[in-house]
Scaffold this motif. Structure first.
Motif, mmCIF file in Angstrom:
data_model
loop_
_atom_site.group_PDB
_atom_site.id
_atom_site.type_symbol
_atom_site.label_atom_id
_atom_site.label_comp_id
_atom_site.label_asym_id
_atom_site.label_seq_id
_atom_site.Cartn_x
_atom_site.Cartn_y
_atom_site.Cartn_z
ATOM 1 N N LEU A 24 0.831 -1.192 0.000
ATOM 2 C CA LEU A 24 0.000 0.000 0.000
ATOM 3 C C LEU A 24 0.868 1.245 0.000
ATOM 4 N N GLU A 25 0.401 2.271 -0.662
ATOM 5 C CA GLU A 25 1.083 3.557 -0.616
ATOM 6 C C GLU A 25 0.593 4.347 0.598
ATOM 7 N N ASN A 26 1.477 5.091 1.206
ATOM 8 C CA ASN A 26 1.130 5.999 2.303
ATOM 9 C C ASN A 26 0.538 5.277 3.511
ATOM 10 N N PHE A 27 1.004 4.051 3.785
ATOM 11 C CA PHE A 27 0.597 3.379 5.017
ATOM 12 C C PHE A 27 1.054 4.234 6.193
ATOM 13 N N ARG A 28 0.199 4.417 7.179
ATOM 14 C CA ARG A 28 0.465 5.453 8.181
ATOM 15 C C ARG A 28 1.679 5.175 9.059
ATOM 16 N N TYR A 29 2.101 3.902 9.128
ATOM 17 C CA TYR A 29 3.305 3.602 9.883
ATOM 18 C C TYR A 29 4.510 3.342 8.979
ATOM 19 N N GLY A 30 4.358 3.658 7.704
ATOM 20 C CA GLY A 30 5.480 3.480 6.786
ATOM 21 C C GLY A 30 5.630 2.039 6.328
ATOM 22 N N ASP A 31 6.848 1.544 6.324
ATOM 23 C CA ASP A 31 7.157 0.191 5.855
ATOM 24 C C ASP A 31 6.480 -0.830 6.767
ATOM 25 N N TYR A 32 5.616 -1.657 6.204
ATOM 26 C CA TYR A 32 4.926 -2.651 7.027
ATOM 27 C C TYR A 32 5.278 -4.076 6.615
ATOM 28 N N SER A 33 6.431 -4.240 5.984
ATOM 29 C CA SER A 33 6.824 -5.571 5.513
ATOM 30 C C SER A 33 6.923 -6.573 6.666
ATOM 31 N N ALA A 34 7.197 -6.101 7.880
ATOM 32 C CA ALA A 34 7.306 -7.000 9.032
ATOM 33 C C ALA A 34 5.976 -7.667 9.369
ATOM 34 N N LEU A 35 4.878 -7.146 8.846
ATOM 35 C CA LEU A 35 3.567 -7.745 9.102
ATOM 36 C C LEU A 35 3.227 -8.863 8.121
ATOM 37 N N ARG A 36 4.039 -9.061 7.131
ATOM 38 C CA ARG A 36 3.744 -10.085 6.118
ATOM 39 C C ARG A 36 4.161 -11.461 6.630
ATOM 40 N N ARG A 37 3.499 -11.866 7.697
ATOM 41 C CA ARG A 37 3.738 -13.167 8.328
ATOM 42 C C ARG A 37 2.449 -13.558 9.041
ATOM 43 N N ASN A 38 2.305 -14.836 9.316
ATOM 44 C CA ASN A 38 1.139 -15.262 10.064
ATOM 45 C C ASN A 38 1.157 -14.648 11.455
ATOM 46 N N TYR A 39 -0.017 -14.270 11.930
ATOM 47 C CA TYR A 39 -0.141 -13.770 13.310
ATOM 48 C C TYR A 39 -1.405 -14.378 13.894
ATOM 49 N N MET A 40 -1.201 -15.253 14.870
ATOM 50 C CA MET A 40 -2.288 -16.024 15.453
ATOM 51 C C MET A 40 -2.299 -15.841 16.970
ATOM 52 N N PRO A 41 -3.322 -16.369 17.659
ATOM 53 C CA PRO A 41 -3.408 -16.138 19.103
ATOM 54 C C PRO A 41 -2.164 -16.535 19.889
ATOM 55 N N GLU A 42 -1.475 -17.581 19.473
ATOM 56 C CA GLU A 42 -0.256 -17.944 20.200
ATOM 57 C C GLU A 42 0.816 -16.854 20.066
#
Length: 299
Positions: free
Chosen positions: A27-45
């Motif tokens: 996405l362009e102009n994501f409010r926190y900038g580079d969000y590549s670190a979120l491109r991973r599974n994130y589950m309750p554990e």
């Protein structure tokens, strides 16, 4: 202090399609900038590891911009997650209020006790002087408002994510549809921390708070490139509490998105320090009770 986290996200990118996380182009102009670190599974554990040491007794899942062709699919998936992991407690689903399928989607959500409301980010201007009244896809768009009308009919609340310069439109929405509770996400996005920016944000918040059917989530106030510090966020937190009162305000992590700018413990320890002068009842409101009442989370 027990916590009902009023805003959390989970996703499994191996099983499900979330365009903003799965597509190669970010996405362009994501409010926190580079969000590549979120491109991973994130589950309750993963969440429980982040929240280790905190007494999280419940949580509100908020839609994750899942495949827009299948809004109901996300709820089906997250209900399975909740059954296996005990989190989340309830959900806020995806809907597109200006689409022809909105009435059917909202009726389905209204019939599901796990779903308490929906979020659809209305069209927003990039800055205060660019607001266009009645713009297509905005809160003033007659087509969008027609879809919004179905929320009250189905007993659903509305999670609103929009910058503070659209809160005048939000107030009109709250006044015109008094049977629908609006929960302002991420404190109205006070990104501009200059004296002028904070003053304008405060005025917009006061306007919105004049409607009794509005609540606020104090969350999403990290600043890109800076640590989450009490000194940086005290004024924002206390202003929101002063304007809405603890009975209409709730704390939330916005994890894992806010992991881009803070650790979980930084956020909730910060909330703890900032509110240390409040009464026990007031702190209960902020940390769990307002969320419990707003979303029907049993404790």
């Amino acid at each position: 202090m027990k916590i009902i986290d009023a805003h959390m996200h989970f996703w499994d990118l191996e099983q499900n399609y979330l365009p903003w996380l799965c597509d190669p182009r970010p996405l362009e102009n994501f409010r926190y900038g580079d969000y590549s670190a979120l491109r991973r599974n994130y589950m309750p554990e993963d969440y429980r590891k982040d929240a280790e040491g905190f007494d999280v007794v419940g949580g509100v899942f908020v839609e994750t911009e899942w495949d827009p062709s299948d809004p109901l699919g996300e709820i089906s998936w997250v209900k399975g997650v909740a059954m296996r992991h005990g989190l989340p407690s309830v959900a806020v689903g995806q809907a597109f209020l200006d689409r022809v399928d909105a009435p059917g989607i909202l009726a389905a959500y209204g019939a599901d006790p796990f779903v308490k409301g929906i979020r659809h980010k209305p069209r927003a201007a990039p800055r205060p002087d660019a607001v266009e009244a009645g713009a297509r896809g905005s809160m003033g768009d007659p087509v969008w408002r027609q879809g919004y009308r179905h929320l009250g009919r189905n007993g659903l609340s509305f999670d609103l994510q929009t910058p503070w310069w659209h809160l005048g439109e939000a107030r009109a929405l709250a006044d015109d549809f008094g049977d629908t509770v609006i929960i302002l996400n991420h404190t109205g996005l006070p990104a501009d921390r200059s004296p002028e920016g904070i003053s304008a944000w405060r005025s917009a918040l006061r306007l919105l708070a004049g409607a009794p059917n509005v609540r606020i989530k104090i969350s999403g106030i990290g600043i890109p490139g800076q640590d989450w510090l009490v000194e940086a966020n005290r004024e924002v937190v206390l202003t929101a509490i002063e304007i809405f009162g603890t009975g209409r305000a709730m704390f939330a992590s916005n994890f894992p998105v806010d992991s881009l700018v803070a650790r979980y413990r930084d956020i909730f320890n910060g909330f703890d320090v900032i509110t240390s002068d409040l009464t026990g009842d007031e702190r209960d409101d902020l940390f769990w009770r307002t969320a419990s009442r707003t979303y029907g989370v049993a404790v």
